[in-house]
Design a protein around this motif. Structure first.
Motif, PDB file in Angstrom:
ATOM      1  N   ARG A 128     -12.422  -8.379 -12.130  1.00  0.00           N
ATOM      2  CA  ARG A 128     -13.039  -7.810 -10.933  1.00  0.00           C
ATOM      3  C   ARG A 128     -13.369  -8.864  -9.870  1.00  0.00           C
ATOM      4  NH1 ARG A 128     -14.950  -4.365 -14.920  1.00  0.00           N
ATOM      5  NH2 ARG A 128     -14.867  -2.144 -14.451  1.00  0.00           N
ATOM      6  N   SER A 129     -13.320 -10.136 -10.258  1.00  0.00           N
ATOM      7  CA  SER A 129     -13.606 -11.208  -9.307  1.00  0.00           C
ATOM      8  C   SER A 129     -12.394 -11.605  -8.483  1.00  0.00           C
ATOM      9  CB  SER A 129     -14.102 -12.458 -10.051  1.00  0.00           C
ATOM     10  OG  SER A 129     -15.270 -12.183 -10.755  1.00  0.00           O
ATOM     11  N   TYR A 130     -11.228 -11.072  -8.841  1.00  0.00           N
ATOM     12  CA  TYR A 130      -9.982 -11.543  -8.263  1.00  0.00           C
ATOM     13  C   TYR A 130      -9.335 -10.545  -7.311  1.00  0.00           C
ATOM     14  CZ  TYR A 130     -10.197 -15.324 -11.627  1.00  0.00           C
ATOM     15  OH  TYR A 130     -10.597 -16.424 -12.336  1.00  0.00           O
ATOM     16  N   ALA A 131      -8.936 -11.052  -6.169  1.00  0.00           N
ATOM     17  CA  ALA A 131      -8.012 -10.316  -5.315  1.00  0.00           C
ATOM     18  C   ALA A 131      -6.599 -10.613  -5.820  1.00  0.00           C
ATOM     19  CB  ALA A 131      -8.150 -10.766  -3.866  1.00  0.00           C
ATOM     20  N   VAL A 132      -5.710  -9.663  -5.674  1.00  0.00           N
ATOM     21  CA  VAL A 132      -4.358  -9.808  -6.214  1.00  0.00           C
ATOM     22  C   VAL A 132      -3.327  -9.504  -5.135  1.00  0.00           C
ATOM     23  CG1 VAL A 132      -2.706  -8.935  -7.916  1.00  0.00           C
ATOM     24  CG2 VAL A 132      -5.107  -9.238  -8.553  1.00  0.00           C
ATOM     25  N   GLY A 133      -2.289 -10.287  -5.135  1.00  0.00           N
ATOM     26  CA  GLY A 133      -1.212 -10.067  -4.178  1.00  0.00           C
ATOM     27  C   GLY A 133       0.149 -10.001  -4.858  1.00  0.00           C
ATOM     28  N   TRP A 134       1.085  -9.376  -4.190  1.00  0.00           N
ATOM     29  CA  TRP A 134       2.488  -9.347  -4.620  1.00  0.00           C
ATOM     30  C   TRP A 134       3.325 -10.071  -3.565  1.00  0.00           C
ATOM     31  CZ3 TRP A 134       4.610  -7.728  -9.143  1.00  0.00           C
ATOM     32  CH2 TRP A 134       3.843  -6.899  -9.971  1.00  0.00           C
ATOM     33  N   PHE A 135       4.231 -10.903  -4.051  1.00  0.00           N
ATOM     34  CA  PHE A 135       5.151 -11.614  -3.188  1.00  0.00           C
ATOM     35  C   PHE A 135       6.552 -11.457  -3.762  1.00  0.00           C
ATOM     36  CE2 PHE A 135       2.180 -13.993  -0.511  1.00  0.00           C
ATOM     37  CZ  PHE A 135       1.005 -13.800  -1.213  1.00  0.00           C
TER      38      PHE A 135
ATOM     39  N   GLN B 264      -9.764 -15.889  -6.619  1.00  0.00           N
ATOM     40  CA  GLN B 264     -11.148 -15.445  -6.610  1.00  0.00           C
ATOM     41  C   GLN B 264     -11.582 -15.285  -5.169  1.00  0.00           C
ATOM     42  OE1 GLN B 264     -13.183 -18.312  -9.297  1.00  0.00           O
ATOM     43  NE2 GLN B 264     -13.765 -16.464 -10.405  1.00  0.00           N
ATOM     44  N   ALA B 265     -12.100 -14.119  -4.853  1.00  0.00           N
ATOM     45  CA  ALA B 265     -12.493 -13.855  -3.474  1.00  0.00           C
ATOM     46  C   ALA B 265     -13.510 -12.736  -3.444  1.00  0.00           C
ATOM     47  CB  ALA B 265     -11.265 -13.462  -2.652  1.00  0.00           C
ATOM     48  N   PHE B 266     -14.549 -12.907  -2.646  1.00  0.00           N
ATOM     49  CA  PHE B 266     -15.563 -11.867  -2.542  1.00  0.00           C
ATOM     50  C   PHE B 266     -15.060 -10.688  -1.725  1.00  0.00           C
ATOM     51  CE2 PHE B 266     -19.035 -13.612  -4.754  1.00  0.00           C
ATOM     52  CZ  PHE B 266     -19.013 -14.986  -4.564  1.00  0.00           C
ATOM     53  N   VAL B 267     -14.320 -10.996  -0.687  1.00  0.00           N
ATOM     54  CA  VAL B 267     -13.819  -9.942   0.180  1.00  0.00           C
ATOM     55  C   VAL B 267     -12.400 -10.272   0.598  1.00  0.00           C
ATOM     56  CG1 VAL B 267     -16.091  -9.320   1.093  1.00  0.00           C
ATOM     57  CG2 VAL B 267     -14.712 -11.060   2.249  1.00  0.00           C
ATOM     58  N   GLY B 268     -11.716  -9.284   1.108  1.00  0.00           N
ATOM     59  CA  GLY B 268     -10.423  -9.498   1.722  1.00  0.00           C
ATOM     60  C   GLY B 268      -9.251  -9.396   0.776  1.00  0.00           C
ATOM     61  N   ALA B 269      -8.077  -9.307   1.362  1.00  0.00           N
ATOM     62  CA  ALA B 269      -6.812  -9.226   0.632  1.00  0.00           C
ATOM     63  C   ALA B 269      -5.839 -10.158   1.345  1.00  0.00           C
ATOM     64  CB  ALA B 269      -6.286  -7.793   0.627  1.00  0.00           C
TER      65      ALA B 269
END
Length: 125
Positions: free
Chosen positions: A30-37, A100-105
């Protein structure tokens, strides 16, 4: 240490669909933002989609808007990239990444700290 494992790639005809999953190890998902590349042969890696730690913020590349969606299931430590109306130009190795990010994508690869090995997506015409 965070580990990411992608699954769901394969060969599909143009117009078809695939569902990619990114399984993230660790109790702090839950602490992690996730991206696809994705990266096609001979081309630079490019951003596809990302989702914030809460799932409340998502970003999609212009080239996939209206066709791809990104979602996450925090209890299952999984992020899903649903790809519809696939085109031959979507052919690439797709990789998920976490930060790890509090906000944003984030949409920039350099912002991510952990990467999976990738899964091949091939779209035939």
């Amino acid at each position: 240490q965070v580990q990411l494992v992608e699954s769901g790639g394969g060969l599909v005809q143009a117009g078809g669909s695939l569902r990619l999953s990114c399984a993230v190890s660790g109790r702090t998902f839950r602490s992690y933002a996730v991206g696809w590349f994705r990266q096609a042969p001979g081309k630079e890696r490019e951003f596809v989609a990302s989702i914030s730690r809460s799932g409340g913020t998502t970003s999609l590349a212009d080239s996939v808007k209206g066709r791809f969606t990104i979602s996450r299931d925090n209890p299952k430590n999984t992020v899903v990239l649903q790809m519809n109306s696939l085109k031959p130009e979507d052919t690439a190795v797709y990789s998920c990444a976490a930060r790890q990010a509090f906000v944003g994508a984030a949409t920039v690869a350099a912002a991510y700290d952990y990467w999976g090995q990738g899964t091949q997506v091939t779209v035939s015409s």
